[in-house]
Design an enzyme around this catalytic site. Sequence first.
Site, PDB file in Angstrom:
ATOM      1  CG  HIS A  21       7.738  54.092  67.651  1.00  0.00           C
ATOM      2  ND1 HIS A  21       8.300  55.304  67.276  1.00  0.00           N
ATOM      3  CD2 HIS A  21       8.686  53.159  67.410  1.00  0.00           C
ATOM      4  CE1 HIS A  21       9.531  55.111  66.868  1.00  0.00           C
ATOM      5  NE2 HIS A  21       9.790  53.821  66.926  1.00  0.00           N
ATOM      6  CD  GLN A  23       9.006  63.431  64.527  1.00  0.00           C
ATOM      7  OE1 GLN A  23       8.400  64.212  65.299  1.00  0.00           O
ATOM      8  NE2 GLN A  23       9.601  63.815  63.414  1.00  0.00           N
ATOM      9  CB  THR A  25      12.684  62.998  71.411  1.00  0.00           C
ATOM     10  OG1 THR A  25      13.081  61.798  72.099  1.00  0.00           O
ATOM     11  CG2 THR A  25      11.443  63.590  72.077  1.00  0.00           C
ATOM     12  CG  ASN A  27      11.992  58.219  65.238  1.00  0.00           C
ATOM     13  OD1 ASN A  27      10.884  57.839  65.598  1.00  0.00           O
ATOM     14  ND2 ASN A  27      13.002  57.372  65.155  1.00  0.00           N
ATOM     15  CB  THR A  33      16.100  55.183  68.740  1.00  0.00           C
ATOM     16  OG1 THR A  33      15.817  56.147  67.741  1.00  0.00           O
ATOM     17  CG2 THR A  33      15.457  55.562  70.054  1.00  0.00           C
ATOM     18  NE  ARG A  72      11.474  53.974  69.845  1.00  0.00           N
ATOM     19  CZ  ARG A  72      12.539  53.507  70.497  1.00  0.00           C
ATOM     20  NH1 ARG A  72      12.744  53.854  71.774  1.00  0.00           N
ATOM     21  NH2 ARG A  72      13.402  52.681  69.921  1.00  0.00           N
ATOM     22  CD  GLU A  99      14.210  49.780  65.879  1.00  0.00           C
ATOM     23  OE1 GLU A  99      13.516  50.629  65.330  1.00  0.00           O
ATOM     24  OE2 GLU A  99      14.440  48.663  65.373  1.00  0.00           O
ATOM     25  NE  ARG A 100      19.428  47.794  63.751  1.00  0.00           N
ATOM     26  CZ  ARG A 100      19.911  47.241  62.612  1.00  0.00           C
ATOM     27  NH1 ARG A 100      20.712  46.206  62.645  1.00  0.00           N
ATOM     28  NH2 ARG A 100      19.557  47.741  61.452  1.00  0.00           N
ATOM     29  CG  HIS A 101      21.239  46.841  71.465  1.00  0.00           C
ATOM     30  ND1 HIS A 101      22.327  47.636  71.204  1.00  0.00           N
ATOM     31  CD2 HIS A 101      21.167  46.750  72.810  1.00  0.00           C
ATOM     32  CE1 HIS A 101      22.885  48.028  72.331  1.00  0.00           C
ATOM     33  NE2 HIS A 101      22.210  47.501  73.325  1.00  0.00           N
ATOM     34  CG  HIS A 194      10.508  49.599  68.258  1.00  0.00           C
ATOM     35  ND1 HIS A 194      10.693  50.815  68.861  1.00  0.00           N
ATOM     36  CD2 HIS A 194      10.010  48.778  69.224  1.00  0.00           C
ATOM     37  CE1 HIS A 194      10.346  50.742  70.137  1.00  0.00           C
ATOM     38  NE2 HIS A 194       9.922  49.518  70.386  1.00  0.00           N
ATOM     39  CG  ASN A 196      15.475  48.106  62.120  1.00  0.00           C
ATOM     40  OD1 ASN A 196      15.640  47.863  60.932  1.00  0.00           O
ATOM     41  ND2 ASN A 196      15.820  49.252  62.670  1.00  0.00           N
TER      42      ASN A 196
HETATM   43  O1  LIG Z   1      16.352  52.812  66.207  1.00  0.00           O
HETATM   44  C1  LIG Z   1      16.239  53.749  65.421  1.00  0.00           C
HETATM   45  O2  LIG Z   1      17.077  54.623  65.193  1.00  0.00           O
HETATM   46  C2  LIG Z   1      15.008  53.838  64.555  1.00  0.00           C
HETATM   47  O3  LIG Z   1      13.866  53.588  65.228  1.00  0.00           O
HETATM   48  C3  LIG Z   1      15.199  52.889  63.389  1.00  0.00           C
HETATM   49  O4  LIG Z   1      16.231  53.428  62.704  1.00  0.00           O
HETATM   50  P1  LIG Z   1      16.562  52.931  61.237  1.00  0.00           P
HETATM   51  O5  LIG Z   1      15.330  53.188  60.381  1.00  0.00           O
HETATM   52  O6  LIG Z   1      17.738  53.794  60.846  1.00  0.00           O
HETATM   53  O7  LIG Z   1      16.889  51.464  61.336  1.00  0.00           O
END
Ligand SMILES: O=C(O)[C@H](O)COP(=O)(O)O
Length: 259
Positions: A21, A23, A25, A27, A33, A72, A99-101, A194, A196
């Site tokens: 996605h 950028q 808010t 990021n 996030t 996003r 995204e990774r939790h 995302h 990750n």
């Molecule tokens: O979830 C987040 O903060 C970002 O999308 C990924 O963050 P990172 O690049 O620090 O894993």
Amino acid sequence: MRDHTPPRPDARLRVLYLLRHGQSTANAAGEFTGWTDVPLTSAGEAEATRAGQLLAEARELPDVVHTSVLRRTIRTAEIALAGIDRSWVPVRRSWRLNERHYGALTGRNKAEVRREAGDDQFTRWRRSFSDAPPAMAPSEAAELRADPRYRDLPPGTVPDTESLADVLARVLPYWADNVATDLRAGRTPLVVAHGNSLRALVMHLDKLRPNEVAALNIPTGMPLRYEFDERLLPLPPGGRYLDPHAADTAAATVAAEGR
Ligand SMILES: O=C(O)[C@H](O)COP(=O)(O)O
């Protein structure tokens, strides 16, 4: 270093596009996030527009799109598809591409966490394969589980933190059942996800070892093209960014976040 040679014309070619996605808010604020549902910034919308322009110059256009259930990626896909006049293509959305939790780090400022935890722990939380941040507070985790997007999932599905290994375990079934199926059917999928969840997918596609995936950073808004043979082996491994030099620069910026 990625291979920047142009693709070969090949009728049996199977093409996949991966796109993080634009950028968001969070990021822009330098925050972790995770599963928080934040919007794109205007810069992120511009990145999505640019991604559409890059896709428009490609020979094979996406004819199916997969996104997470977070706005996003949904918004990025909408903008990029409009750029190639393909807002009509079918879309699948899944929590498996989320995204990774980031657990208790969710919403925390990255630079602050790095100062508190130290460089090594900060880097392990962001980029190791098996380390997971501390769990999200039970009240916040319960609130997330109650979100209508996740309400019908089996109990215990919604995590309260994740390692990259956990993300890989939930992304792989989605890859096998949906994206690989598209490729075998001769479709050209665009996966908008995302940083990750894409790192996990790329780890699988390129058979990266944990120490190799630790060095992998996926920039926002940069289409990454993979070509596969009939066995779905990537040719070449690592794929090729449609704007390779911009992607290399942006990936270095992602790596340096929190510094
Ligand atoms: O979830 C987040 O903060 C970002 O999308 C990924 O963050 P990172 O690049 O620090 O894993």
